[in-house]
Write an enzyme that holds these catalytic residues in place. Sequence first.
Site, PDB file in Angstrom:
ATOM      1  N   GLY A 147       0.822  -1.197   0.000  1.00  0.00           N
ATOM      2  CA  GLY A 147       0.000   0.000   0.000  1.00  0.00           C
ATOM      3  C   GLY A 147       0.860   1.253   0.000  1.00  0.00           C
ATOM      4  N   CYS A 148       0.242   2.365  -0.345  1.00  0.00           N
ATOM      5  CA  CYS A 148       0.992   3.620  -0.470  1.00  0.00           C
ATOM      6  C   CYS A 148       1.461   4.146   0.881  1.00  0.00           C
ATOM      7  CB  CYS A 148       0.146   4.662  -1.199  1.00  0.00           C
ATOM      8  SG  CYS A 148      -1.548   4.826  -0.571  1.00  0.00           S
ATOM      9  N   TYR A 149       0.579   4.213   1.873  1.00  0.00           N
ATOM     10  CA  TYR A 149       0.998   4.669   3.196  1.00  0.00           C
ATOM     11  C   TYR A 149       2.081   3.757   3.789  1.00  0.00           C
ATOM     12  CZ  TYR A 149      -2.856   8.083   3.713  1.00  0.00           C
ATOM     13  OH  TYR A 149      -3.706   9.159   3.579  1.00  0.00           O
ATOM     14  N   SER A 152       5.593   4.497   2.270  1.00  0.00           N
ATOM     15  CA  SER A 152       6.240   5.732   2.727  1.00  0.00           C
ATOM     16  C   SER A 152       6.743   5.596   4.154  1.00  0.00           C
ATOM     17  CB  SER A 152       5.254   6.909   2.624  1.00  0.00           C
ATOM     18  OG  SER A 152       4.193   6.782   3.561  1.00  0.00           O
TER      19      SER A 152
END
Length: 344
Positions: A147-149, A152
């Site tokens: 996932g994106c979160y 990061s």
Amino acid sequence: MINVSIMGATGYAGVELVRLLLTHPQVKLSHLSSVSFEGKPISEIYPALHGICDELLTGEEGLYEDTDVLFTSLPAGLSEPVAKKCAEKGILLIDLGADFRLTDPASYEKWYGRAYSEPALHEKAAYCIPELHGQRLKTAKIIGNPGCYPTSIALAIAPALTGGLIKAQGIVIDSKSGVTGAGRGLTQTSHFPDCNEAFSPYKVASHRHTPEIEQTLSELAGSSLTVTFVPHLLPLNRGILSTLYTELTAPQQLPELVEKWKAFYADKPFVRVLAAGETANLRNVKYSNYCDISLHLDARAGRLILVSAIDNMVKGAAGQAIQNMNIAMGLPETEGLMMVPPAF
């Protein structure tokens, strides 16, 4: 050439895959699939593609022919049946959805409200942030794209957890995402009047990426941990900025910490560790596969504050998926991904 097909090609992550793969020197796009727009050219849905990619969108029929790699960009629960067909036909599946991210079936059922329909498939799957788990791709037939979160967050904090530099408990994560993170389907909060000139948290301490974040960070730390994770909606199209608040295990000097992060990512072309005094900024990673990380020391409070910036549609989705494909297929991981971020 690698024959690549995309299921869910008209979603934001799907069309980003199209945009990036069109310039990949080792890829031929075989099939683009969309349930909502079957029979229409993708350039009718996204006019930016006129004259560049006018491929007709298909259903699932024929999708598995002339396909070496299939990317799925589908809602939770829809990728497992596709993965089963890919496994039978020897097609590498890279899932941009949630179906192959969590290793604990009970956790998936708790957070996504359904049980795995094909539990045996998960033994063949590999969850992979390339910079942290690239070795898993050597034998994987199914790749769970992160996932994106979580991407990061994990990239920012990995050197701290593996090096024992911070306490594993008490980590607080404040993340902000552009509106594309919510997907192409419209919701009340993504209406222009509701999100423009606005800024607020959402799904406070209850976002579905929480178990993925904790799974990844626990593995890095070597022990189970919990985090406080609060996402926010930014009134812009793309990008994720994550700020992580951590407690040091011993006093540190910022220049030495920066050097440790640089050494950790020395051979990772898409992670840029900024110099002491610099701050990660979404502007500097837009449209690229880079993750920028900056370190900030609060010596008075004994805290290390980490900031990371990624483009949620590239490093947080399509770009990372292509990076995973490159490694799995024996290509240089940078192939087709060396987009230079705009200067302004």
